[in-house]
Design a protein around this motif. Structure first.
Motif, PDB file in Angstrom:
ATOM      1  N   THR A 221       2.098  19.884  -8.239  1.00  0.00           N
ATOM      2  CA  THR A 221       2.552  18.604  -9.117  1.00  0.00           C
ATOM      3  C   THR A 221       3.300  17.596  -7.745  1.00  0.00           C
ATOM      4  O   THR A 221       4.028  18.154  -6.919  1.00  0.00           O
ATOM      5  CB  THR A 221       3.706  19.157  -9.863  1.00  0.00           C
ATOM      6  N   GLN A 222       3.048  16.517  -7.916  1.00  0.00           N
ATOM      7  CA  GLN A 222       3.723  15.617  -7.205  1.00  0.00           C
ATOM      8  C   GLN A 222       4.303  14.561  -8.041  1.00  0.00           C
ATOM      9  O   GLN A 222       3.866  14.179  -9.240  1.00  0.00           O
ATOM     10  CB  GLN A 222       2.515  14.739  -6.657  1.00  0.00           C
ATOM     11  N   PRO A 223       5.184  13.782  -7.493  1.00  0.00           N
ATOM     12  CA  PRO A 223       6.046  12.606  -8.190  1.00  0.00           C
ATOM     13  C   PRO A 223       4.946  11.587  -8.675  1.00  0.00           C
ATOM     14  O   PRO A 223       4.127  11.185  -7.758  1.00  0.00           O
ATOM     15  CB  PRO A 223       7.086  12.341  -7.524  1.00  0.00           C
ATOM     16  N   PRO A 224       5.119  11.091  -9.788  1.00  0.00           N
ATOM     17  CA  PRO A 224       4.131   9.777 -10.064  1.00  0.00           C
ATOM     18  C   PRO A 224       4.276   8.739  -8.969  1.00  0.00           C
ATOM     19  O   PRO A 224       5.517   8.527  -8.814  1.00  0.00           O
ATOM     20  CB  PRO A 224       4.671   9.338 -11.349  1.00  0.00           C
ATOM     21  N   ARG A 225       3.159   8.234  -8.761  1.00  0.00           N
ATOM     22  CA  ARG A 225       3.365   7.255  -7.576  1.00  0.00           C
ATOM     23  C   ARG A 225       3.465   5.753  -8.042  1.00  0.00           C
ATOM     24  O   ARG A 225       2.604   5.466  -9.183  1.00  0.00           O
ATOM     25  CB  ARG A 225       2.019   7.455  -6.786  1.00  0.00           C
ATOM     26  N   LEU A 226       4.050   4.944  -7.458  1.00  0.00           N
ATOM     27  CA  LEU A 226       4.302   3.674  -7.984  1.00  0.00           C
ATOM     28  C   LEU A 226       4.210   2.554  -6.745  1.00  0.00           C
ATOM     29  O   LEU A 226       5.103   3.046  -5.807  1.00  0.00           O
ATOM     30  CB  LEU A 226       5.653   3.389  -8.889  1.00  0.00           C
ATOM     31  N   ALA A 227       3.381   1.748  -6.918  1.00  0.00           N
ATOM     32  CA  ALA A 227       3.143   0.920  -5.757  1.00  0.00           C
ATOM     33  C   ALA A 227       4.034  -0.600  -5.867  1.00  0.00           C
ATOM     34  O   ALA A 227       4.614  -0.864  -4.841  1.00  0.00           O
ATOM     35  CB  ALA A 227       1.649   0.684  -5.233  1.00  0.00           C
ATOM     36  N   ALA A 228       3.813  -1.009  -6.817  1.00  0.00           N
ATOM     37  CA  ALA A 228       4.382  -2.527  -6.976  1.00  0.00           C
ATOM     38  C   ALA A 228       5.888  -2.273  -7.441  1.00  0.00           C
ATOM     39  O   ALA A 228       6.247  -1.537  -8.278  1.00  0.00           O
ATOM     40  CB  ALA A 228       3.614  -2.811  -8.512  1.00  0.00           C
TER      41      ALA A 228
ATOM     42  N   GLY B  60       0.842  -1.171  -0.046  1.00  0.00           N
ATOM     43  CA  GLY B  60      -0.036   0.112  -0.013  1.00  0.00           C
ATOM     44  C   GLY B  60       0.676   1.143  -0.043  1.00  0.00           C
ATOM     45  O   GLY B  60       0.176   2.287  -0.166  1.00  0.00           O
ATOM     46  N   GLU B  61       2.053   1.054   0.128  1.00  0.00           N
ATOM     47  CA  GLU B  61       3.033   1.969   0.212  1.00  0.00           C
ATOM     48  C   GLU B  61       3.629   2.350  -1.165  1.00  0.00           C
ATOM     49  O   GLU B  61       4.238   1.333  -1.641  1.00  0.00           O
ATOM     50  CB  GLU B  61       4.280   2.047   1.429  1.00  0.00           C
ATOM     51  N   SER B  62       4.120   3.721  -1.381  1.00  0.00           N
ATOM     52  CA  SER B  62       4.714   3.820  -2.507  1.00  0.00           C
ATOM     53  C   SER B  62       6.263   2.983  -2.337  1.00  0.00           C
ATOM     54  O   SER B  62       6.862   3.319  -1.089  1.00  0.00           O
ATOM     55  CB  SER B  62       4.904   4.998  -3.091  1.00  0.00           C
ATOM     56  N   TYR B  63       6.898   2.412  -3.263  1.00  0.00           N
ATOM     57  CA  TYR B  63       8.197   1.741  -2.989  1.00  0.00           C
ATOM     58  C   TYR B  63       9.235   2.959  -2.909  1.00  0.00           C
ATOM     59  O   TYR B  63      10.366   2.621  -2.558  1.00  0.00           O
ATOM     60  CB  TYR B  63       8.389   0.404  -3.820  1.00  0.00           C
TER      61      TYR B  63
END
Ligand SMILES: Cc1ncc(COP(=O)(O)O)c(C=O)c1O
Length: 441
Positions: A364-371, A126-129
């Motif tokens: 603006t936020q950094p793109p979020r990646l979970a996996a 559930g957290e961005s890596y």
């Protein structure tokens, strides 16, 4: 506290001895006069029995651990720590399998690749890596379901965030897992009113870059082995450092580590405590003025400037214009590293930040990646493969050959052996990564 290395180097520089030995500058020059090699009486870093041994014993007393000097930064100590963990694992009849926080420095990757160790990345669901909020609870659950011989934490991280090393150490002990901590940014934590140093919180091994937070020359670092750790780690520590280290360690750096012992033993703790209060007051003033800050260690001030209307890069430019050079900036962060010896620097910093006009927040936020990215090759296979250097857009589907693609400080978007997917492209664009080194097709 005595300073035997520094004394020796100064006495040698002051003598009129003819230097018919290395280095080739023969002592000519202001700095060169103090730059020695292992002449008689100077001892030898990896077989220390004289002045280096005495100085390391002083450092051991200060840190309450078995402490060994590095003249090649924490980078050398990280390789040594992983080698020591591998030796220990071999004695237990196991291969080295390391569970690591994703915010590991790239030296961790090079060490793992050199040693052929296996790595599992710890990434709370559930957290961005790209964040690395490791908790003892998460580590406990992870270790119930997976096996590891060692756990590797990076705390503090580049932004001044620390994890609960003490609670995680308790979990590691229960599972018979060695705890290694990259404390490159936290040598001074030992001297806080209540120590927050990994050696006091239950780690088996840790490295500190003395040069990052103490008044030591660049390259000065410590490898610490806990007194409670398996004995092999202590008995093989010098051999581990020698395995990866230069045979010509710098006496300028060793003398600097030696002087730091005296510095630490003469009221450093009191000065640090007083500075901690001043820094906390500055941070409070900034927050009441509308700045958002991050991190929880006293010698770093990390500002998240977007809510105040600026990027970290713009804020850094503004400070440079006022004669202040930050440690780090990116679109979302500004990191300032502070020293208890420079409390007077806080006033111009405070004046500069408080006089900056507030603007509309940036959204603006950094793109979020979970996996987590998919590992196709081990780091060792990837860095030893033939490679090519291509524009980022041409790399989709390919496997990263370089150690890491770094982004927010010291958290890699990808590490060697992982596959580049289309969802990584917006992150590369955001952090200005234009080209990658990938395994040759
Ligand atoms: C978290 C972390 N670990 C290790 C290192 C390497 O330390 P050194 O430069 O002392 O070799 C760095 C360097 O910036 C770092 O930020």
């Amino acid at each position: 506290m005595r300073t035997p290395i520094d004394d020796f180097v100064r006495a040698y520089a002051a003598s009129d001895r003819l230097r018919m030995h290395m280095p080739g500058h023969k002592g000519a020059g202001d700095v060169e006069a103090f730059d020695l090699t292992e002449v008689q009486g100077a001892d030898s870093l990896y077989e220390a029995e004289g002045i280096i041994r005495e100085s390391e014993e002083n450092a051991s007393t200060l840190f309450g651990a078995h402490t060994f000097y590095s003249a090649e930064g924490s980078s050398l100590c990280i390789r040594a720590m992983l080698y020591l963990a591998q030796l220990w694992a071999a004695r237990e009849g196991k291969p080295l399998r390391v569970a690591a926080g994703r915010n590991a420095h790239k030296t961790f990757l090079s060490a793992v690749a050199l040693l052929g160790a296996e790595v599992d990345w710890l990434s709370p669901p559930g957290e961005s890596y790209l964040a690395c909020p490791l908790t003892a609870e998460y580590v406990k659950t992870w270790l119930r379901e997976h096996s590891a011989t060692a756990l590797y934490l990076t705390s503090p991280d580049y932004l001044g965030n620390t994890v609960d090393v003490g609670a995680i150490a308790t979990v590691c002990r229960k599972h018979g897992v060695l705890l290694l901590v990259d404390n490159a940014h936290g040598a001074y934590l030992k001297f806080l009113p209540v120590s927050r140093h990994p050696m006091d919180l239950g780690a088996d091994l840790c490295c500190d870059s003395a040069h990052k937070t103490l008044p030591a020359l660049t390259g000065a670092a410590y490898l610490h082995v806990s007194k409670a750790a398996p004995d092999t780690l202590r008995t093989h520590a010098k051999a581990a450092m020698a395995l990866f280290g230069s045979t010509s360690p710098s006496y300028l750096i060793l003398a600097s580590l030696d002087r730091v012992n005296r510095y630490l033993s003469e009221g450093y703790g009191e000065r640090l405590a007083a500075f901690g209060a001043q820094k906390a007051a500055l941070e409070e003033a900034l927050v009441s003025h509308g700045f958002v800050t991050a991190g929880n260690e006293p010698l770093k001030l990390t500002v998240l400037p977007k809510s105040y209307g600026y990027t970290g890069t713009e804020l850094a430019e503004y400070l440079r214009g006022r004669g202040i050079e930050p440690e780090f900036c990116d679109p979302d962060h500004l990191v300032l590293m502070l020293s208890p010896e420079r409390s007077a620097d806080l006033a111009p910093l405070r004046a500069a930040l408080l006089s900056l006009p507030r603007k509309a927040p940036r959204s603006t936020q950094p793109p979020r990646l979970a996996a987590l990215p998919q590992a196709v090759l081990t780091p060792r296979e990837a860095i030893l493969s033939p490679d090519e250097y291509l524009p980022a857009e041409a790399c989709v589907g390919r496997v990263l050959a370089s150690l890491t693609v770094g982004c927010p400080p010291a958290v890699p978007i990808l590490v060697s052996g992982e596959r580049i997917e289309p969802e990584h492209l917006p992150l590369f664009a955001y952090y200005g990564v234009t080209h990658l080194r990938v395994v040759k097709a």
